[in-house]
Design an enzyme around this catalytic site. Structure first.
Site, mmCIF file in Angstrom:
data_model
loop_
_atom_site.group_PDB
_atom_site.id
_atom_site.type_symbol
_atom_site.label_atom_id
_atom_site.label_comp_id
_atom_site.label_asym_id
_atom_site.label_seq_id
_atom_site.Cartn_x
_atom_site.Cartn_y
_atom_site.Cartn_z
ATOM 1 N N TYR A 15 -13.222 -3.537 -13.117
ATOM 2 C CA TYR A 15 -13.115 -4.391 -12.361
ATOM 3 C C TYR A 15 -13.632 -5.646 -10.914
ATOM 4 O O TYR A 15 -12.737 -5.708 -10.131
ATOM 5 C CB TYR A 15 -11.213 -4.227 -11.773
ATOM 6 C CG TYR A 15 -9.964 -3.832 -12.595
ATOM 7 C CD1 TYR A 15 -9.645 -4.745 -12.899
ATOM 8 C CD2 TYR A 15 -9.437 -2.305 -13.020
ATOM 9 C CE1 TYR A 15 -7.907 -4.921 -14.074
ATOM 10 C CE2 TYR A 15 -9.081 -2.198 -14.247
ATOM 11 C CZ TYR A 15 -8.449 -3.576 -14.402
ATOM 12 O OH TYR A 15 -6.889 -3.132 -15.080
ATOM 13 N N TYR A 142 2.254 -4.468 -16.295
ATOM 14 C CA TYR A 142 0.648 -3.863 -16.766
ATOM 15 C C TYR A 142 0.945 -2.324 -17.038
ATOM 16 O O TYR A 142 1.908 -1.613 -16.468
ATOM 17 C CB TYR A 142 -0.045 -3.803 -15.490
ATOM 18 C CG TYR A 142 -1.404 -2.833 -15.782
ATOM 19 C CD1 TYR A 142 -2.897 -3.286 -16.501
ATOM 20 C CD2 TYR A 142 -1.211 -1.724 -15.795
ATOM 21 C CE1 TYR A 142 -3.684 -3.539 -16.596
ATOM 22 C CE2 TYR A 142 -3.082 -1.093 -15.413
ATOM 23 C CZ TYR A 142 -3.958 -1.556 -16.016
ATOM 24 O OH TYR A 142 -5.059 -1.658 -16.201
ATOM 25 N N ASP A 234 7.922 3.687 -18.677
ATOM 26 C CA ASP A 234 6.284 4.390 -18.289
ATOM 27 C C ASP A 234 6.475 4.440 -16.816
ATOM 28 O O ASP A 234 6.540 4.066 -16.521
ATOM 29 C CB ASP A 234 5.366 2.496 -18.617
ATOM 30 C CG ASP A 234 4.242 2.758 -17.978
ATOM 31 O OD1 ASP A 234 4.163 3.675 -17.064
ATOM 32 O OD2 ASP A 234 3.672 1.519 -17.860
ATOM 33 N N LYS A 263 -2.123 9.583 -14.349
ATOM 34 C CA LYS A 263 -2.547 8.855 -12.924
ATOM 35 C C LYS A 263 -1.741 10.385 -11.726
ATOM 36 O O LYS A 263 -2.781 12.088 -12.065
ATOM 37 C CB LYS A 263 -1.124 7.875 -12.277
ATOM 38 C CG LYS A 263 -2.223 7.034 -13.090
ATOM 39 C CD LYS A 263 -2.233 5.924 -11.441
ATOM 40 C CE LYS A 263 -2.137 4.087 -12.632
ATOM 41 N NZ LYS A 263 -3.440 4.549 -11.721
#
Length: 422
Positions: A15, A142, A234, A263
């Protein structure tokens, strides 16, 4: 050359527009909430290093557990083999999840956990003689950057180069009472071609920390269940305490068929993804026909070191001390949200559990490419704070080890920086 210069010569960062970006800050160590660069400067990691670090950096308990495992078994192929850390992690995790979750499939990260979920749903329909080629997802979602995960994420400048290569998705707005009937009509119209509904529960992270109520999501989930549409929850971001409860699922009255995790799964120590599913999903792949196998796998599937890190992180997460810290963060965030709401340069201050977010009032439309966050990002760095704005959207997602004093330090500097906004 110093570490920054050596990095510039060889690395391409995520990014990041490498032509215009400043040199990457060279971090040499971490401890607790803080990271330390090669000059000795310390930074409070207010975003948990992309939302992964639950208990702080270089946690001694996790490090010791991984070190011990490293001396015993570092890796083994997971096709046809198993090992204690993987079995124990699956047993422990399933005990914490909604009752429908009965089996664990390991992968490498959040995107791959989503890829696995999508393939499960699409292949299940195919094997039952029902071709279902569309996915239902939230607008602005996302779910990752691999092609399947990117397909079910919001279409934007990020995905434009790949537009014709992404599969069909029906995008709907997150639920509120005012749009519920419209959402239900959309689902009814397309139910025969929808393989599954995938969603980020309660908080859409990269979309701008957009938040919706559990009551409304539960209503939408119940309708999907009535229409026999599989649901993929999710929890890559929201899992493991981020919403205040262990999982966002704990706020919902309905259960998903599949859940995705990454994560915070290993406490930020190692990459790992998990996709859990119901017996209904698993049983659809049981067959004497070898072609009905779920053909998906990764070299480091269920890596013993990552499983061990996850086991250690989960022990810390379930400790009463951590629960108290999460409650403290939620309480202080709530009070600070009320303060932010009074600031003239703040719009739409909001909080879910340990996540707090707000928009910077600017002339530009809210967007990841809004320039107003860049100067603010650098201003926070000068003050020894790592915050990574989503355009003109700022947020805090701190490690659970953060102290009240450190939170007060962050809050004070946030107000000072917001006072500087033109």
């Amino acid at each position: 050359m110093n570490l920054q210069q050596r990095d510039r010569a060889v690395n391409w960062h995520p990014y990041t527009q490498m032509k215009t970006a400043s040199d990457a800050i060279a971090i040499v160590s971490g401890k607790g909430t803080c990271l330390f660069d090669e000059t000795g400067k310390s930074y409070i990691d207010a975003v948990s290093s992309w939302w992964v670090t639950l208990h702080g950096h270089a946690h001694p308990y996790i490090a010791a557990r991984v070190s011990e495992q490293l001396k015993t078994l570092e890796q083994v192929i997971f096709a046809g083999f198993t090992h204690e850390p993987a079995v124990q992690l699956s047993e422990n995790l399933l005990k914490l999840l909604p009752d429908l979750q009965r089996k664990v499939f390991y992968s490498d990260n959040g995107s791959t956990a989503v890829e696995v979920a999508l393939k499960m749903c699409i292949q299940k329909a195919f094997q039952q003689g029902r071709r279902k080629t569309k996915i239902l997802a939230f607008r602005g979602a996302y779910h990752g950057d691999t092609f399947g995960a990117m397909s079910v994420s919001g279409r934007s400048a990020w995905t434009e180069p790949f537009g014709e290569m992404l599969f069909d998705v029906i995008f709907i707005d997150p639920p509120v009472p005012e749009n519920m009937n419209r959402l239900k009509r959309c689902i009814t119209d397309h139910k025969d071609e929808i393989a599954c509904f995938i969603y980020e529960p309660l908080v859409q992270g990269a979309a701008g920390m957009l938040m919706h109520r559990p009551e409304d999501l539960s209503v939408l989930m119940k309708y999907c269940r009535e229409q026999k549409i599989l649901m993929v929850q999710d929890e890559v971001f929201t899992g493991f305490g981020r919403t205040g409860a262990l999982f966002a699922a704990d706020y919902l009255t309905e259960q998903p068929d599949i859940m995705c995790f990454s994560k915070g799964l290993t406490g930020g120590t190692m990459p790992m993804g998990i996709t859990t599913c119901s017996d209904e999903i698993f049983n659809a792949f049981l067959s004497d026909d070898p072609y009905k196998t779920l053909f998906h796998g990764h070299s480091f599937t269920a890596n013993p070191l990552a499983c061990t890190a996850a086991l250690a992180s989960m022990e810390l997460l379930l400790a009463e001390e951590t629960s108290e810290k999460i409650r403290m963060i939620c309480r202080k965030h709530s009070a600070f949200t009320d303060i932010l709401k009074q600031h003239p340069k703040v719009d739409h201050a909001r909080q879910t559990g340990t996540i707090i977010a707000w928009n910077i009032v600017s002339g530009e439309q809210t967007s990841y490419f809004n320039d107003s966050g860049k100067e603010i990002y650098n201003e926070f760095l000068k003050r020894g704070i790592i915050m990574r704005p989503l355009g003109n959207i700022l947020y805090l997602v701190p490690p659970y080890c953060i102290t009240e004093q450190e939170l007060d330090f962050l809050y004070r500097h946030i107000i000072e920086v917001m006072d500087l906004v033109q």
